[in-house]
Write a protein that holds these residues in place. Structure first.
Motif, PDB file in Angstrom:
ATOM      1  N   VAL A   1       3.521  -1.123   3.958  1.00  0.00           N
ATOM      2  CA  VAL A   1       2.981   0.220   3.697  1.00  0.00           C
ATOM      3  C   VAL A   1       4.146   1.174   3.487  1.00  0.00           C
ATOM      4  O   VAL A   1       5.078   1.216   4.294  1.00  0.00           O
ATOM      5  N   ILE A   2       4.101   1.923   2.394  1.00  0.00           N
ATOM      6  CA  ILE A   2       5.075   2.983   2.146  1.00  0.00           C
ATOM      7  C   ILE A   2       4.326   4.305   2.145  1.00  0.00           C
ATOM      8  O   ILE A   2       3.311   4.456   1.458  1.00  0.00           O
ATOM      9  N   SER A   3       4.801   5.244   2.948  1.00  0.00           N
ATOM     10  CA  SER A   3       4.094   6.514   3.097  1.00  0.00           C
ATOM     11  C   SER A   3       5.056   7.686   2.941  1.00  0.00           C
ATOM     12  O   SER A   3       6.250   7.561   3.203  1.00  0.00           O
ATOM     13  N   VAL A   4       4.500   8.806   2.504  1.00  0.00           N
ATOM     14  CA  VAL A   4       5.239  10.062   2.406  1.00  0.00           C
ATOM     15  C   VAL A   4       4.390  11.129   3.075  1.00  0.00           C
ATOM     16  O   VAL A   4       3.236  11.336   2.688  1.00  0.00           O
ATOM     17  N   ALA A   5       4.937  11.772   4.092  1.00  0.00           N
ATOM     18  CA  ALA A   5       4.205  12.803   4.830  1.00  0.00           C
ATOM     19  C   ALA A   5       5.137  13.986   5.065  1.00  0.00           C
ATOM     20  O   ALA A   5       6.356  13.887   4.905  1.00  0.00           O
ATOM     21  N   THR A   6       4.540  15.100   5.442  1.00  0.00           N
ATOM     22  CA  THR A   6       5.304  16.313   5.744  1.00  0.00           C
ATOM     23  C   THR A   6       4.968  16.768   7.148  1.00  0.00           C
ATOM     24  O   THR A   6       3.798  16.896   7.511  1.00  0.00           O
ATOM     25  N   GLU A   7       5.991  16.995   7.945  1.00  0.00           N
ATOM     26  CA  GLU A   7       5.831  17.548   9.296  1.00  0.00           C
ATOM     27  C   GLU A   7       6.670  18.811   9.380  1.00  0.00           C
ATOM     28  O   GLU A   7       7.889  18.746   9.390  1.00  0.00           O
TER      29      GLU A   7
ATOM     30  N   THR B   1       8.408   6.608   4.929  1.00  0.00           N
ATOM     31  CA  THR B   1       8.405   5.496   5.868  1.00  0.00           C
ATOM     32  C   THR B   1       7.992   4.219   5.157  1.00  0.00           C
ATOM     33  O   THR B   1       7.030   4.220   4.380  1.00  0.00           O
ATOM     34  N   VAL B   2       8.699   3.133   5.414  1.00  0.00           N
ATOM     35  CA  VAL B   2       8.332   1.803   4.931  1.00  0.00           C
ATOM     36  C   VAL B   2       8.151   0.929   6.169  1.00  0.00           C
ATOM     37  O   VAL B   2       9.082   0.765   6.968  1.00  0.00           O
TER      38      VAL B   2
ATOM     39  N   GLU C   1       0.838  -1.194   0.000  1.00  0.00           N
ATOM     40  CA  GLU C   1       0.000   0.000   0.000  1.00  0.00           C
ATOM     41  C   GLU C   1       0.880   1.255   0.000  1.00  0.00           C
ATOM     42  O   GLU C   1       1.916   1.283   0.657  1.00  0.00           O
ATOM     43  N   ASN C   2       0.441   2.238  -0.744  1.00  0.00           N
ATOM     44  CA  ASN C   2       1.136   3.533  -0.694  1.00  0.00           C
ATOM     45  C   ASN C   2       0.191   4.593  -0.142  1.00  0.00           C
ATOM     46  O   ASN C   2      -0.971   4.672  -0.551  1.00  0.00           O
ATOM     47  N   ARG C   3       0.706   5.350   0.782  1.00  0.00           N
ATOM     48  CA  ARG C   3      -0.072   6.422   1.417  1.00  0.00           C
ATOM     49  C   ARG C   3       0.712   7.720   1.264  1.00  0.00           C
ATOM     50  O   ARG C   3       1.491   8.101   2.136  1.00  0.00           O
ATOM     51  N   PHE C   4       0.501   8.373   0.159  1.00  0.00           N
ATOM     52  CA  PHE C   4       1.207   9.614  -0.132  1.00  0.00           C
ATOM     53  C   PHE C   4       0.362  10.792   0.359  1.00  0.00           C
ATOM     54  O   PHE C   4      -0.453  11.345  -0.377  1.00  0.00           O
TER      55      PHE C   4
ATOM     56  N   ALA D   1       2.890  16.612  -3.049  1.00  0.00           N
ATOM     57  CA  ALA D   1       3.685  17.720  -3.614  1.00  0.00           C
ATOM     58  C   ALA D   1       5.035  17.874  -2.929  1.00  0.00           C
ATOM     59  O   ALA D   1       5.690  18.895  -3.089  1.00  0.00           O
ATOM     60  N   ALA D   2       5.470  16.865  -2.181  1.00  0.00           N
ATOM     61  CA  ALA D   2       6.742  16.965  -1.457  1.00  0.00           C
ATOM     62  C   ALA D   2       7.906  17.012  -2.438  1.00  0.00           C
ATOM     63  O   ALA D   2       8.209  16.028  -3.114  1.00  0.00           O
TER      64      ALA D   2
END
Length: 460
Positions: free
Chosen positions: A379-385, A392-393, A340-343, A347-348
């Motif tokens: 799960v592979i995700s891309v987030a902005t903080e 994250t994988v 699963e990808n959770r982007f 726009a990062a």
């Protein structure tokens, strides 16, 4: 990733809790505190010194006035002290009260003659020298220094002098001194702040160089403009640049030696592999294949760690992650592991080398696939903080009983030639090249690895 063996180095320490202290701010506060202390000490010294001088002068004047009264009494015995005091009382000039005050009283302190309307409150007839405010005796306000004597063993007499100089010190000197002290403190603050800004800008320039080097820009140097003032910071900057040049030279030499050694080893191992195949020694040939793979990883790792980042360009973090997903899509389907990808931050954007980031993500996906059983999930995700992009994988594998990298690395050393953790070592090398930080978390079950790309490398 569930049973990963890794030799990842410890990530750079994060800043401690709470805001950072400013040395220049502390210096400014210290200067202001010292200025205030000096001003207070000067005011106290002025009051003590002037006060003592005024009191000595006033005592001498009162003693002289008493002698004049006694002399007048001796010359006019009939008139006595009453006439002498009445004669010595001077009228007010321009509304200002007379400097000398007198009061001759009866034994019950009722007035006989004098410039005071009543006996001062709190003053004993037995006291010799005393100090009181004129209002306590019904006269004009102001500090009075007086001497009490007994006339004819029954009539108390007060002869005093107003401390007008002391009062002038309060009215004029103190406000002026306070204003001057404030001006001096303001000037001190201005000069200290100006100096602090100059030093802070140069210190920040040096810190920026070190941050750029930590992010992978090995060519970063302290600007020449910061080295123009011939002071201690300029000398530190020159020595820092010289040290960085020497480190760069040593890195290039080490790179050349390591690549030469790896190529020579690769050639010899390849020759041994062929000899083993010709001799029918399949096990030896298999071990040689593993060594060739290991050498290939070493060469790639050295290339990543020593190549300057001059060719870094704006890139999409999600696009790089999607490229890795496309490479492993079929493998995940074959093993019946969902991917699963959770982007959350499509726009990062960041400054980097897309191929390296894609390869790093591919290594993480490969490890996750190896250690996640059928029916599991990755799960592979891309987030902005804030200004940080986080990739994250995470998997649902068995995990491990320790989060200690040293423990995991020692366990990996017993699992065979090809299991020394070069996959994650490659991931960390790519992260360092991009100024990022790698974090591992044991979920038990499952593992997750996050790469945080700092704001200093983010452009969008």
């Amino acid at each position: 990733m569930g049973k990963i063996s890794t030799s990842l180095a410890t990530s750079p320490p994060e800043s401690g809790p709470g805001p950072r202290r400013s040395l220049f701010g502390e210096a400014l506060a210290l200067n202001l505190a010292l200025a205030a202390l000096l001003a207070t000490a000067a005011i106290a010294a002025a009051f003590v010194t002037v006060g003592k001088a005024v009191e000595r002068s006033a005592r001498a004047d009162v003693e002289a006035e008493i002698r004049i009264l006694e002399q007048y009494r001796e010359e006019h015995e009939v008139l006595g002290y009453a006439e002498a005091i009445d004669y010595r009382i001077l009228p007010e000039e321009d509304g200002a009260p007379a400097i000398y005050v007198y009061l001759l009283a009866r034994s019950d302190h009722s007035p006989i003659v004098g410039s005071l309307n009543r006996w001062p409150e709190g003053v004993s007839a037995n006291s010799e020298w005393t100090r009181f405010d004129g209002r306590a005796a019904g006269a004009a306000p102001g500090v009075i220094l007086a001497k009490v004597i007994i006339v004819d063993e029954r009539f108390p007499l007060i002869v005093g002098r107003r401390l007008v100089t002391y009062e002038a010190l309060y009215r004029s000197f103190l406000p002026v001194f306070i204003v001057l002290s404030l001006l001096m403190a303001g000037l001190t603050a201005y000069l200290t702040t100006r100096l602090a800004r100059r030093f802070r800008s140069r210190v920040n320039a040096m810190n920026n160089v070190f941050q750029a080097i930590r992010a992978g820009d090995v060519k970063a140097r302290i600007p020449a403009a910061m080295l123009e003032p011939r002071d201690e910071l300029a000398l530190l900057g020159e020595e820092t640049n010289n040290a960085l040049e020497e480190i760069t030279r040593l890195m290039k030499g080490l790179d050349a030696i390591s690549q030469t050694a790896a190529h020579e080893l690769n050639k010899e191992v390849g020759r041994l592999r062929q000899l083993a195949l010709d001799a029918g020694e399949r096990d030896i040939a298999k071990g040689a294949d593993a060594l060739l793979g290991l050498l290939s990883e070493i060469l790639e790792l050295v290339k990543v760690e020593t190549t300057p980042d001059a060719d870094m360009r704006p890139m999409s973090l999600c696009a790089a992650a999607q490229s890795a997903i496309d490479l492993f899509g079929d493998a995940f389907e074959e093993k019946a592991v969902s991917l699963e990808n959770r982007f959350e931050a499509p726009a990062a954007m960041m400054l980097g080398r897309a191929a390296l980031v894609t390869n790093a993500v591919a290594n993480l996906l490969d490890n996750a696939l190896k250690h996640t059983p059928s029916g599991g999930r990755v799960v592979i995700s891309v987030a902005t903080e804030g200004n940080t992009h986080i990739l994250t994988v995470s998997d649902t594998g068995p995990g491990a009983d320790s989060d200690d990298l040293g423990v995991l690395a020692r366990r990996g050393a017993d699992t065979g030639v090809a299991s020394y953790g070069f996959g994650l070592r490659f991931v960390q090398a790519v992260a360092i090249r991009h100024g990022a930080r790698v974090r591992i978390r044991n979920n038990q079950p499952g593992f997750s690895i996050a790469i945080s790309f700092p704001a200093s490398r983010a452009i969008g």
